[in-house]
Design a protein around this motif. Structure first.
Motif, PDB file in Angstrom:
ATOM      1  N   VAL A   1       0.886  -1.155   0.000  1.00 26.46           N
ATOM      2  CA  VAL A   1       0.000   0.000   0.000  1.00 26.46           C
ATOM      3  C   VAL A   1       0.928   1.210   0.000  1.00 26.46           C
ATOM      4  O   VAL A   1       1.725   1.400   0.920  1.00 26.46           O
ATOM      5  CB  VAL A   1      -0.930   0.020   1.231  1.00 26.46           C
ATOM      6  N   ILE A   2       0.840   2.010  -1.068  1.00 27.32           N
ATOM      7  CA  ILE A   2       1.809   3.079  -1.295  1.00 27.32           C
ATOM      8  C   ILE A   2       1.103   4.414  -1.453  1.00 27.32           C
ATOM      9  O   ILE A   2       0.080   4.519  -2.134  1.00 27.32           O
ATOM     10  CB  ILE A   2       2.663   2.770  -2.541  1.00 27.32           C
ATOM     11  N   LYS A   3       1.685   5.421  -0.831  1.00 28.71           N
ATOM     12  CA  LYS A   3       1.196   6.788  -0.979  1.00 28.71           C
ATOM     13  C   LYS A   3       2.261   7.585  -1.733  1.00 28.71           C
ATOM     14  O   LYS A   3       3.433   7.592  -1.351  1.00 28.71           O
ATOM     15  CB  LYS A   3       0.957   7.421   0.393  1.00 28.71           C
ATOM     16  N   VAL A   4       1.852   8.240  -2.799  1.00 31.81           N
ATOM     17  CA  VAL A   4       2.742   9.151  -3.523  1.00 31.81           C
ATOM     18  C   VAL A   4       2.411  10.548  -3.029  1.00 31.81           C
ATOM     19  O   VAL A   4       1.253  10.969  -3.069  1.00 31.81           O
ATOM     20  CB  VAL A   4       2.545   9.036  -5.049  1.00 31.81           C
ATOM     21  N   ASP A   5       3.415  11.256  -2.553  1.00 30.35           N
ATOM     22  CA  ASP A   5       3.198  12.595  -2.005  1.00 30.35           C
ATOM     23  C   ASP A   5       4.263  13.553  -2.510  1.00 30.35           C
ATOM     24  O   ASP A   5       5.234  13.851  -1.819  1.00 30.35           O
ATOM     25  CB  ASP A   5       3.207  12.536  -0.470  1.00 30.35           C
ATOM     26  N   LEU A   6       4.083  14.012  -3.745  1.00 31.82           N
ATOM     27  CA  LEU A   6       5.062  14.927  -4.326  1.00 31.82           C
ATOM     28  C   LEU A   6       5.092  16.264  -3.595  1.00 31.82           C
ATOM     29  O   LEU A   6       6.109  16.944  -3.583  1.00 31.82           O
ATOM     30  CB  LEU A   6       4.779  15.145  -5.814  1.00 31.82           C
ATOM     31  N   GLN A   7       3.994  16.656  -2.966  1.00 28.16           N
ATOM     32  CA  GLN A   7       3.967  17.930  -2.229  1.00 28.16           C
ATOM     33  C   GLN A   7       4.942  17.910  -1.059  1.00 28.16           C
ATOM     34  O   GLN A   7       5.562  18.923  -0.758  1.00 28.16           O
ATOM     35  CB  GLN A   7       2.557  18.248  -1.750  1.00 28.16           C
ATOM     36  N   SER A   8       5.097  16.790  -0.397  1.00 31.05           N
ATOM     37  CA  SER A   8       6.068  16.697   0.699  1.00 31.05           C
ATOM     38  C   SER A   8       7.492  16.717   0.169  1.00 31.05           C
ATOM     39  O   SER A   8       8.384  17.302   0.779  1.00 31.05           O
ATOM     40  CB  SER A   8       5.855  15.417   1.508  1.00 31.05           C
ATOM     41  N   ASN A   9       7.716  16.057  -0.984  1.00 32.77           N
ATOM     42  CA  ASN A   9       9.054  16.017  -1.578  1.00 32.77           C
ATOM     43  C   ASN A   9       9.473  17.368  -2.136  1.00 32.77           C
ATOM     44  O   ASN A   9      10.632  17.751  -2.037  1.00 32.77           O
ATOM     45  CB  ASN A   9       9.118  14.988  -2.707  1.00 32.77           C
ATOM     46  N   TYR A  10       8.517  18.072  -2.734  1.00 26.52           N
ATOM     47  CA  TYR A  10       8.803  19.344  -3.414  1.00 26.52           C
ATOM     48  C   TYR A  10       7.732  20.367  -3.036  1.00 26.52           C
ATOM     49  O   TYR A  10       6.830  20.651  -3.825  1.00 26.52           O
ATOM     50  CB  TYR A  10       8.820  19.135  -4.928  1.00 26.52           C
TER      51      TYR A  10
ATOM     52  N   ALA B   1       5.560  21.472  -6.260  1.00 31.74           N
ATOM     53  CA  ALA B   1       4.380  20.623  -6.426  1.00 31.74           C
ATOM     54  C   ALA B   1       3.208  21.065  -5.563  1.00 31.74           C
ATOM     55  O   ALA B   1       2.310  20.272  -5.281  1.00 31.74           O
ATOM     56  CB  ALA B   1       4.758  19.177  -6.101  1.00 31.74           C
ATOM     57  N   LYS B   2       3.182  22.333  -5.179  1.00 30.93           N
ATOM     58  CA  LYS B   2       2.113  22.780  -4.275  1.00 30.93           C
ATOM     59  C   LYS B   2       0.730  22.662  -4.904  1.00 30.93           C
ATOM     60  O   LYS B   2      -0.252  22.504  -4.187  1.00 30.93           O
ATOM     61  CB  LYS B   2       2.381  24.184  -3.754  1.00 30.93           C
ATOM     62  N   ASP B   3       0.607  22.709  -6.224  1.00 35.17           N
ATOM     63  CA  ASP B   3      -0.685  22.579  -6.895  1.00 35.17           C
ATOM     64  C   ASP B   3      -0.941  21.168  -7.431  1.00 35.17           C
ATOM     65  O   ASP B   3      -1.981  20.902  -8.032  1.00 35.17           O
ATOM     66  CB  ASP B   3      -0.775  23.571  -8.060  1.00 35.17           C
ATOM     67  N   TRP B   4       0.014  20.266  -7.240  1.00 32.44           N
ATOM     68  CA  TRP B   4      -0.093  18.901  -7.750  1.00 32.44           C
ATOM     69  C   TRP B   4      -1.260  18.168  -7.101  1.00 32.44           C
ATOM     70  O   TRP B   4      -1.526  18.326  -5.915  1.00 32.44           O
ATOM     71  CB  TRP B   4       1.217  18.150  -7.474  1.00 32.44           C
ATOM     72  N   VAL B   5      -1.955  17.392  -7.894  1.00 31.57           N
ATOM     73  CA  VAL B   5      -3.032  16.543  -7.386  1.00 31.57           C
ATOM     74  C   VAL B   5      -2.890  15.153  -8.016  1.00 31.57           C
ATOM     75  O   VAL B   5      -2.462  15.019  -9.157  1.00 31.57           O
ATOM     76  CB  VAL B   5      -4.434  17.112  -7.690  1.00 31.57           C
ATOM     77  N   LEU B   6      -3.266  14.162  -7.256  1.00 31.68           N
ATOM     78  CA  LEU B   6      -3.291  12.792  -7.750  1.00 31.68           C
ATOM     79  C   LEU B   6      -4.457  12.665  -8.719  1.00 31.68           C
ATOM     80  O   LEU B   6      -5.537  13.194  -8.472  1.00 31.68           O
ATOM     81  CB  LEU B   6      -3.464  11.845  -6.558  1.00 31.68           C
ATOM     82  N   SER B   7      -4.226  11.994  -9.822  1.00 26.20           N
ATOM     83  CA  SER B   7      -5.231  11.868 -10.873  1.00 26.20           C
ATOM     84  C   SER B   7      -5.568  10.400 -11.126  1.00 26.20           C
ATOM     85  O   SER B   7      -4.698   9.541 -10.966  1.00 26.20           O
ATOM     86  CB  SER B   7      -4.668  12.492 -12.156  1.00 26.20           C
ATOM     87  N   PRO B   8      -6.788  10.100 -11.561  1.00 27.22           N
ATOM     88  CA  PRO B   8      -7.116   8.721 -11.935  1.00 27.22           C
ATOM     89  C   PRO B   8      -6.249   8.210 -13.092  1.00 27.22           C
ATOM     90  O   PRO B   8      -6.144   7.012 -13.306  1.00 27.22           O
ATOM     91  CB  PRO B   8      -8.587   8.790 -12.363  1.00 27.22           C
TER      92      PRO B   8
ATOM     93  N   LEU C   1      10.270   1.297  -7.855  1.00 22.53           N
ATOM     94  CA  LEU C   1       8.958   1.863  -8.172  1.00 22.53           C
ATOM     95  C   LEU C   1       9.104   3.022  -9.139  1.00 22.53           C
ATOM     96  O   LEU C   1      10.012   3.851  -8.999  1.00 22.53           O
ATOM     97  CB  LEU C   1       8.274   2.358  -6.894  1.00 22.53           C
ATOM     98  N   ARG C   2       8.194   3.094 -10.093  1.00 19.05           N
ATOM     99  CA  ARG C   2       8.129   4.214 -11.027  1.00 19.05           C
ATOM    100  C   ARG C   2       6.710   4.766 -10.997  1.00 19.05           C
ATOM    101  O   ARG C   2       5.740   4.015 -10.947  1.00 19.05           O
ATOM    102  CB  ARG C   2       8.502   3.776 -12.439  1.00 19.05           C
ATOM    103  N   TYR C   3       6.626   6.081 -11.049  1.00 19.01           N
ATOM    104  CA  TYR C   3       5.334   6.758 -10.951  1.00 19.01           C
ATOM    105  C   TYR C   3       5.179   7.701 -12.132  1.00 19.01           C
ATOM    106  O   TYR C   3       6.079   8.483 -12.438  1.00 19.01           O
ATOM    107  CB  TYR C   3       5.262   7.530  -9.630  1.00 19.01           C
ATOM    108  N   TYR C   4       4.035   7.618 -12.809  1.00 25.82           N
ATOM    109  CA  TYR C   4       3.709   8.567 -13.878  1.00 25.82           C
ATOM    110  C   TYR C   4       2.659   9.534 -13.359  1.00 25.82           C
ATOM    111  O   TYR C   4       1.590   9.127 -12.904  1.00 25.82           O
ATOM    112  CB  TYR C   4       3.175   7.852 -15.124  1.00 25.82           C
ATOM    113  N   SER C   5       2.976  10.828 -13.411  1.00 27.57           N
ATOM    114  CA  SER C   5       2.055  11.875 -12.994  1.00 27.57           C
ATOM    115  C   SER C   5       1.390  12.488 -14.226  1.00 27.57           C
ATOM    116  O   SER C   5       2.065  13.103 -15.063  1.00 27.57           O
ATOM    117  CB  SER C   5       2.805  12.966 -12.226  1.00 27.57           C
ATOM    118  N   ALA C   6       0.064  12.322 -14.332  1.00 23.71           N
ATOM    119  CA  ALA C   6      -0.670  12.940 -15.433  1.00 23.71           C
ATOM    120  C   ALA C   6      -0.656  14.458 -15.293  1.00 23.71           C
ATOM    121  O   ALA C   6      -0.665  15.183 -16.290  1.00 23.71           O
ATOM    122  CB  ALA C   6      -2.104  12.411 -15.469  1.00 23.71           C
ATOM    123  N   TYR C   7      -0.616  14.952 -14.057  1.00 28.78           N
ATOM    124  CA  TYR C   7      -0.582  16.396 -13.808  1.00 28.78           C
ATOM    125  C   TYR C   7       0.695  17.025 -14.387  1.00 28.78           C
ATOM    126  O   TYR C   7       0.640  18.035 -15.070  1.00 28.78           O
ATOM    127  CB  TYR C   7      -0.666  16.664 -12.304  1.00 28.78           C
ATOM    128  N   PHE C   8       1.831  16.418 -14.088  1.00 30.63           N
ATOM    129  CA  PHE C   8       3.111  16.951 -14.574  1.00 30.63           C
ATOM    130  C   PHE C   8       3.500  16.390 -15.938  1.00 30.63           C
ATOM    131  O   PHE C   8       4.458  16.850 -16.535  1.00 30.63           O
ATOM    132  CB  PHE C   8       4.236  16.660 -13.577  1.00 30.63           C
TER     133      PHE C   8
END
Length: 158
Positions: free
Chosen positions: A56-65, A69-76, A116-123
């Motif tokens: 069970v993994i949480k991606v939190d780019l706002q904490s990293n950056y 990434a202050k406007d970043w949101v997780l997307s479907p 792990l690799r993560y694709y962000s639709a937002y970025f």
């Protein structure tokens, strides 16, 4: 000759000081965003694999950056994938802000490290977790209340 040597030494010192100010794993706002198409990662065929684990993994780019990434949101349309070497061993989209990742181990593999690799639709960019973990058959990493929260960095040379 002595003056030339002193000038070269001063120049080298200035270059050293200038390079110390940079943080190599701290992307700036302009390089978190990219133009990367969504990857075509696919889940392995179940019958080809004899062992598995879950995370069970949480991606939190706002904490990293926090600034970038202050406007970043997780997307479907976001995706998280597990890899052993270059082989995709599981891929999933987010559910309720988390990734419930089922990871399978290829038969006959000698690889034990899972990345792990993560694709962000937002970025529109690809990120990779800084740390890997060891595959352990029938194990579970993270939970809904305490998910695994890796630090992700932008993948270079896309």
């Amino acid at each position: 000759m002595k003056k030339l040597f002193v000038n070269i030494l001063c120049l080298a010192a200035l270059l050293l000081v200038a390079s110390c100010d940079k943080k190599p794993d701290s992307p700036t706002p302009e390089n978190l965003s990219g133009n990367v198409s969504a990857p075509t990662w696919t889940n392995p065929t179940e019958y080809d694999y004899s062992s598995s684990m879950t995370s069970v993994i949480k991606v939190d780019l706002q904490s990293n950056y926090p600034e970038s990434a202050k406007d970043w949101v997780l997307s479907p349309d976001d995706r998280l994938a597990a890899f052993m070497g270059d082989e995709c061993c599981g891929v999933i989209e987010p559910t309720d802000g988390l990734f419930f990742l089922y990871i399978t181990e290829p038969e006959g593999t000698t690889e034990t490290q899972v990345s792990l690799r993560y694709y962000s639709a937002y970025f529109k960019n690809l990120f990779e977790a800084k740390n890997v973990f060891v595959f352990q058959n029938d194990s579970h990493q993270g939970s809904v209340t305490t998910p695994l929260t890796p630090t992700f960095i932008v993948v270079k040379n896309q």
